[in-house]
Design a protein around this motif. Structure first.
Motif, PDB file in Angstrom:
ATOM      1  N   ASP A   1       0.851  -1.498   0.380  1.00 43.22           N
ATOM      2  CA  ASP A   1       0.005  -0.385  -0.316  1.00 43.22           C
ATOM      3  C   ASP A   1       1.308   1.169   0.231  1.00 43.22           C
ATOM      4  O   ASP A   1       2.082   1.376   0.813  1.00 43.22           O
ATOM      5  N   LEU A   2       0.372   2.263  -1.138  1.00 45.75           N
ATOM      6  CA  LEU A   2       0.913   3.341  -1.144  1.00 45.75           C
ATOM      7  C   LEU A   2       0.529   5.023  -0.509  1.00 45.75           C
ATOM      8  O   LEU A   2      -0.781   4.949  -1.306  1.00 45.75           O
ATOM      9  N   ARG A   3       0.771   5.374   0.395  1.00 47.02           N
ATOM     10  CA  ARG A   3      -0.115   6.907   1.035  1.00 47.02           C
ATOM     11  C   ARG A   3       0.217   7.665  -0.751  1.00 47.02           C
ATOM     12  O   ARG A   3       1.459   8.133  -0.440  1.00 47.02           O
ATOM     13  N   LEU A   4      -0.289   8.259  -1.013  1.00 50.16           N
ATOM     14  CA  LEU A   4      -0.834   9.653  -1.806  1.00 50.16           C
ATOM     15  C   LEU A   4      -0.405  10.867  -1.057  1.00 50.16           C
ATOM     16  O   LEU A   4      -0.655  10.966   0.077  1.00 50.16           O
TER      17      LEU A   4
ATOM     18  N   THR B   1      -5.112   9.599   1.457  1.00 52.53           N
ATOM     19  CA  THR B   1      -5.060   8.048   0.613  1.00 52.53           C
ATOM     20  C   THR B   1      -4.090   6.738   0.820  1.00 52.53           C
ATOM     21  O   THR B   1      -3.326   6.969   0.068  1.00 52.53           O
ATOM     22  N   TRP B   2      -4.528   5.677   0.852  1.00 59.55           N
ATOM     23  CA  TRP B   2      -3.415   4.997   0.300  1.00 59.55           C
ATOM     24  C   TRP B   2      -4.310   4.060  -0.655  1.00 59.55           C
ATOM     25  O   TRP B   2      -5.166   3.672  -1.038  1.00 59.55           O
ATOM     26  N   GLN B   3      -3.670   3.594  -1.541  1.00 59.62           N
ATOM     27  CA  GLN B   3      -3.660   2.819  -3.098  1.00 59.62           C
ATOM     28  C   GLN B   3      -3.108   1.156  -2.715  1.00 59.62           C
ATOM     29  O   GLN B   3      -1.652   1.198  -2.601  1.00 59.62           O
ATOM     30  N   SER B   4      -2.712   0.451  -2.821  1.00 56.33           N
ATOM     31  CA  SER B   4      -2.876  -0.369  -3.502  1.00 56.33           C
ATOM     32  C   SER B   4      -2.184  -1.268  -4.654  1.00 56.33           C
ATOM     33  O   SER B   4      -2.743  -0.781  -5.292  1.00 56.33           O
ATOM     34  N   GLN B   5      -0.884  -1.384  -4.708  1.00 54.76           N
ATOM     35  CA  GLN B   5       0.266  -1.615  -5.915  1.00 54.76           C
ATOM     36  C   GLN B   5       0.072  -3.654  -5.444  1.00 54.76           C
ATOM     37  O   GLN B   5       0.837  -3.753  -4.927  1.00 54.76           O
TER      38      GLN B   5
ATOM     39  N   ASP C   1      -2.770  13.134  -0.893  1.00 59.68           N
ATOM     40  CA  ASP C   1      -4.080  13.331  -0.344  1.00 59.68           C
ATOM     41  C   ASP C   1      -4.344  12.084   0.774  1.00 59.68           C
ATOM     42  O   ASP C   1      -4.844  12.776   1.565  1.00 59.68           O
TER      43      ASP C   1
END
Length: 198
Positions: A33-36, A40-44, A38
């Protein structure tokens, strides 16, 4: 193989690591998971190749105006439309040594020269989109008389290395003619030119 904490201060949480291959080095798939920006977290899901860290060096002689490079076959370059036989600076993996010790070992194995002080000029990630390797870049002056062996690579590693002593200006011309296509070599040659080493 690299190990990552479940969460660190950079805003990355590694959730799962799957080893895909350890035939030569380590190819793994990472779910993280990468914190953007803004918050929020994005799964990659990404793959990374871990071959260890390495070192490379430009050997030069001011009096002769030359550099020592090597030529050896590189299968990936051949597979991607190149001739395969690459002209490069001496280089190798650290294999547990500190970068300075590792590069002196590689110089002896590949070129046959013994060198004194090797100065590290920078370290960089060569292909950070897919490979974990950090490469340490060195320069050192070589003495043509201090070459106890012919070099050619470590016995048993099938490296088949040819040692080349080339005029510095000719090496730069070979870059311009697309005859030297190895990134680490081009970086060190341009470093030497920019800093007036030769």
């Amino acid at each position: 193989m690299s190990h990552f904490p479940p969460e660190d201060l950079t805003g990355v949480r590694v959730r799962d690591v799957t080893l895909l291959s350890d035939n030569w080095y380590f190819l793994s798939r990472y779910a993280f998971d990468l914190r953007l920006a803004d918050g929020t977290w994005q799964s990659q899901l990404r793959e990374a190749y871990d071959r260890g860290n390495g070192a490379t060096i430009l050997l030069y002689n001011r009096e002769r105006g030359t550099v020592v490079l090597t030529r050896q076959f590189r299968l990936p370059a051949f597979l991607n439309g190149g001739a395969g036989w690459m002209i490069e600076t001496a280089a190798g993996l650290l294999d547990g040594d500190d970068p300075g010790a590792a590069i002196r070992r590689e110089v002896a194995e590949e070129t046959g020269y013994r060198i004194g002080e090797a100065r590290e000029v920078f370290d960089i990630f060569m292909s950070p989109g897919s490979v974990t390797e950090r490469l340490h870049f060195f320069i050192a002056e070589f003495d043509p008389a201090d070459r106890p062996t012919a070099g050619g690579g470590a016995e048993g590693e099938n490296e088949n290395i040819e040692v080349l002593e080339i005029a510095f200006d000719e090496a730069l011309a070979m870059v311009a003619r697309n005859e030297i296509r190895d990134a680490k070599t081009i970086l060190l040659l341009y470093h030497a030119r920019i800093h007036g080493i030769l």
